[in-house]
Write a protein that holds these residues in place. Structure first.
Motif, PDB file in Angstrom:
ATOM      1  N   MET A 241       0.846  -1.171   0.000  1.00 46.57           N
ATOM      2  CA  MET A 241       0.000   0.000   0.000  1.00 46.57           C
ATOM      3  C   MET A 241       0.887   1.227   0.000  1.00 46.57           C
ATOM      4  N   LYS A 242       0.488   2.218  -0.742  1.00 42.77           N
ATOM      5  CA  LYS A 242       1.203   3.486  -0.713  1.00 42.77           C
ATOM      6  C   LYS A 242       0.178   4.605  -0.758  1.00 42.77           C
ATOM      7  N   PHE A 243       0.589   5.756  -0.246  1.00 41.55           N
ATOM      8  CA  PHE A 243      -0.299   6.906  -0.291  1.00 41.55           C
ATOM      9  C   PHE A 243      -0.305   7.457  -1.712  1.00 41.55           C
ATOM     10  N   SER A 244      -1.468   7.905  -2.139  1.00 37.78           N
ATOM     11  CA  SER A 244      -1.571   8.456  -3.481  1.00 37.78           C
ATOM     12  C   SER A 244      -0.892   9.821  -3.550  1.00 37.78           C
ATOM     13  N   LYS A 245      -0.529  10.189  -4.739  1.00 37.94           N
ATOM     14  CA  LYS A 245       0.050  11.511  -4.992  1.00 37.94           C
ATOM     15  C   LYS A 245      -0.949  12.591  -4.549  1.00 37.94           C
ATOM     16  N   GLY A 246      -2.233  12.349  -4.770  1.00 32.50           N
ATOM     17  CA  GLY A 246      -3.266  13.300  -4.389  1.00 32.50           C
ATOM     18  C   GLY A 246      -3.329  13.539  -2.887  1.00 32.50           C
ATOM     19  N   PHE A 247      -3.144  12.486  -2.117  1.00 29.78           N
ATOM     20  CA  PHE A 247      -3.161  12.627  -0.660  1.00 29.78           C
ATOM     21  C   PHE A 247      -1.984  13.479  -0.193  1.00 29.78           C
ATOM     22  N   LEU A 248      -0.815  13.222  -0.766  1.00 30.12           N
ATOM     23  CA  LEU A 248       0.375  13.994  -0.400  1.00 30.12           C
ATOM     24  C   LEU A 248       0.243  15.453  -0.836  1.00 30.12           C
ATOM     25  N   GLN A 249      -0.348  15.689  -2.004  1.00 27.15           N
ATOM     26  CA  GLN A 249      -0.565  17.058  -2.461  1.00 27.15           C
ATOM     27  C   GLN A 249      -1.606  17.770  -1.597  1.00 27.15           C
ATOM     28  N   THR A 250      -2.561  17.024  -1.081  1.00 32.59           N
ATOM     29  CA  THR A 250      -3.558  17.607  -0.190  1.00 32.59           C
ATOM     30  C   THR A 250      -2.902  18.153   1.068  1.00 32.59           C
ATOM     31  N   ALA A 251      -1.955  17.423   1.613  1.00 30.96           N
ATOM     32  CA  ALA A 251      -1.243  17.905   2.799  1.00 30.96           C
ATOM     33  C   ALA A 251      -0.521  19.210   2.482  1.00 30.96           C
ATOM     34  N   ALA A 252       0.118  19.290   1.315  1.00 31.08           N
ATOM     35  CA  ALA A 252       0.815  20.516   0.916  1.00 31.08           C
ATOM     36  C   ALA A 252      -0.170  21.672   0.748  1.00 31.08           C
ATOM     37  N   LEU A 253      -1.287  21.421   0.124  1.00 26.75           N
ATOM     38  CA  LEU A 253      -2.322  22.439  -0.058  1.00 26.75           C
ATOM     39  C   LEU A 253      -2.791  22.977   1.291  1.00 26.75           C
ATOM     40  N   MET A 254      -3.009  22.087   2.236  1.00 23.66           N
ATOM     41  CA  MET A 254      -3.488  22.499   3.558  1.00 23.66           C
ATOM     42  C   MET A 254      -2.438  23.329   4.302  1.00 23.66           C
ATOM     43  N   VAL A 255      -1.168  23.004   4.133  1.00 24.15           N
ATOM     44  CA  VAL A 255      -0.104  23.797   4.762  1.00 24.15           C
ATOM     45  C   VAL A 255      -0.103  25.200   4.171  1.00 24.15           C
ATOM     46  N   MET A 256      -0.237  25.306   2.853  1.00 21.35           N
ATOM     47  CA  MET A 256      -0.271  26.635   2.222  1.00 21.35           C
ATOM     48  C   MET A 256      -1.429  27.460   2.769  1.00 21.35           C
ATOM     49  N   LEU A 257      -2.583  26.847   2.918  1.00 19.74           N
ATOM     50  CA  LEU A 257      -3.739  27.577   3.449  1.00 19.74           C
ATOM     51  C   LEU A 257      -3.521  27.953   4.912  1.00 19.74           C
ATOM     52  N   ALA A 258      -2.841  27.099   5.651  1.00 20.03           N
ATOM     53  CA  ALA A 258      -2.566  27.389   7.069  1.00 20.03           C
ATOM     54  C   ALA A 258      -1.651  28.592   7.220  1.00 20.03           C
ATOM     55  N   GLU A 259      -0.780  28.809   6.246  1.00 21.91           N
ATOM     56  CA  GLU A 259       0.183  29.902   6.322  1.00 21.91           C
ATOM     57  C   GLU A 259      -0.402  31.258   5.951  1.00 21.91           C
ATOM     58  N   LEU A 260      -1.617  31.262   5.408  1.00 19.12           N
ATOM     59  CA  LEU A 260      -2.230  32.527   5.005  1.00 19.12           C
ATOM     60  C   LEU A 260      -2.515  33.420   6.217  1.00 19.12           C
ATOM     61  N   PRO A 261      -2.285  34.721   6.074  1.00 17.96           N
ATOM     62  CA  PRO A 261      -2.701  35.635   7.141  1.00 17.96           C
ATOM     63  C   PRO A 261      -4.221  35.553   7.325  1.00 17.96           C
ATOM     64  N   GLU A 262      -4.691  35.896   8.497  1.00 19.89           N
ATOM     65  CA  GLU A 262      -6.117  35.851   8.800  1.00 19.89           C
ATOM     66  C   GLU A 262      -6.914  36.667   7.786  1.00 19.89           C
ATOM     67  N   HIS A 263      -8.056  36.182   7.409  1.00 22.18           N
ATOM     68  CA  HIS A 263      -8.982  36.808   6.462  1.00 22.18           C
ATOM     69  C   HIS A 263      -8.395  36.924   5.054  1.00 22.18           C
ATOM     70  N   THR A 264      -7.430  36.065   4.733  1.00 24.21           N
ATOM     71  CA  THR A 264      -6.846  36.024   3.396  1.00 24.21           C
ATOM     72  C   THR A 264      -7.234  34.694   2.760  1.00 24.21           C
ATOM     73  N   TYR A 265      -7.557  34.752   1.489  1.00 26.58           N
ATOM     74  CA  TYR A 265      -7.948  33.557   0.748  1.00 26.58           C
ATOM     75  C   TYR A 265      -6.980  33.348  -0.406  1.00 26.58           C
ATOM     76  N   LEU A 266      -6.881  32.118  -0.839  1.00 28.34           N
ATOM     77  CA  LEU A 266      -6.019  31.775  -1.966  1.00 28.34           C
ATOM     78  C   LEU A 266      -6.895  31.194  -3.068  1.00 28.34           C
ATOM     79  N   LYS A 267      -6.803  31.770  -4.239  1.00 31.17           N
ATOM     80  CA  LYS A 267      -7.613  31.327  -5.372  1.00 31.17           C
ATOM     81  C   LYS A 267      -7.084  29.990  -5.905  1.00 31.17           C
ATOM     82  N   SER A 268      -7.964  29.238  -6.535  1.00 33.54           N
ATOM     83  CA  SER A 268      -7.575  27.931  -7.044  1.00 33.54           C
ATOM     84  C   SER A 268      -6.467  28.040  -8.083  1.00 33.54           C
ATOM     85  N   GLY A 269      -6.502  29.057  -8.912  1.00 32.57           N
ATOM     86  CA  GLY A 269      -5.444  29.252  -9.900  1.00 32.57           C
ATOM     87  C   GLY A 269      -4.098  29.513  -9.249  1.00 32.57           C
TER      88      GLY A 269
END
Length: 166
Positions: free
Chosen positions: A1-29
């Motif tokens: 069993m191995k983790f999918s590339k999507g699962f690992l990318q999800t963790a990276a995406l969540m870290v990026m969102l965690a680093e955003l200043p309060e009341h800041t959003y990041l667009k999908s693009g």
């Protein structure tokens, strides 16, 4: 069993969102560009995370995605459940080899049951491990122990200005 590339990318995406200043959003693009993944793929992942209640989406000029919970409330299991198949790890496996190595149907069923239990134990151990680890463990902190704040929209805009021909 191995983790999918999507699962690992999800963790990276969540870290990026965690680093955003309060009341800041990041667009999908912006997210897809920063992560080097297709925009369509990122939108599908973001929808799964939104449907799971892990992120929120703001549809406006300054909108985009942001975390919906504190980083110490989000487990790796939450991420796994959001983006991976809900099918049990230990299902759909082919036990033909085990079934064919015994002549006795009683022995066959006994060892097939043991094998199934081993797989289920492994699945439960992995799930419990994912549940015991929080997103906060991989979010960088500054010298004061606070989440490292990165204004990703500004950072990405600046990198585009520095490389205008891309």
């Amino acid at each position: 069993m191995k983790f999918s590339k999507g699962f690992l990318q999800t963790a990276a995406l969540m870290v990026m969102l965690a680093e955003l200043p309060e009341h800041t959003y990041l667009k999908s693009g912006e997210l897809s560009h920063a992560m080097g993944v297709s925009h369509t793929y990122l939108q599908k992942t973001a929808k799964k995370l939104k449907d799971a209640g892990l992120i929120k989406a703001e549809a406006s000029k300054n909108g985009g995605y942001a975390l919906n919970h504190a980083i110490d409330e989000i487990t790796f299991y939450d991420l796994f459940q959001a983006v991976e198949s809900p099918e049990a790890f230990a299902s759909g496996y082919d036990l033909t080899g085990i079934r064919n190595m015994f002549i006795s149907p009683a022995l066959t069923e006994h060892y097939v049951q043991i094998t199934g239990n081993i797989f289920k134990d492994a699945e439960n151990a992995l799930k419990n491990s994912l549940k015991s680890h929080k997103l906060s463990e991989i979010v960088p902190l500054d010298q004061q122990g606070e989440i490292l704040q990165i204004n990703w929209p500004a950072q990405l805009a600046q990198s585009q200005e520095e490389r205008p021909n891309e």
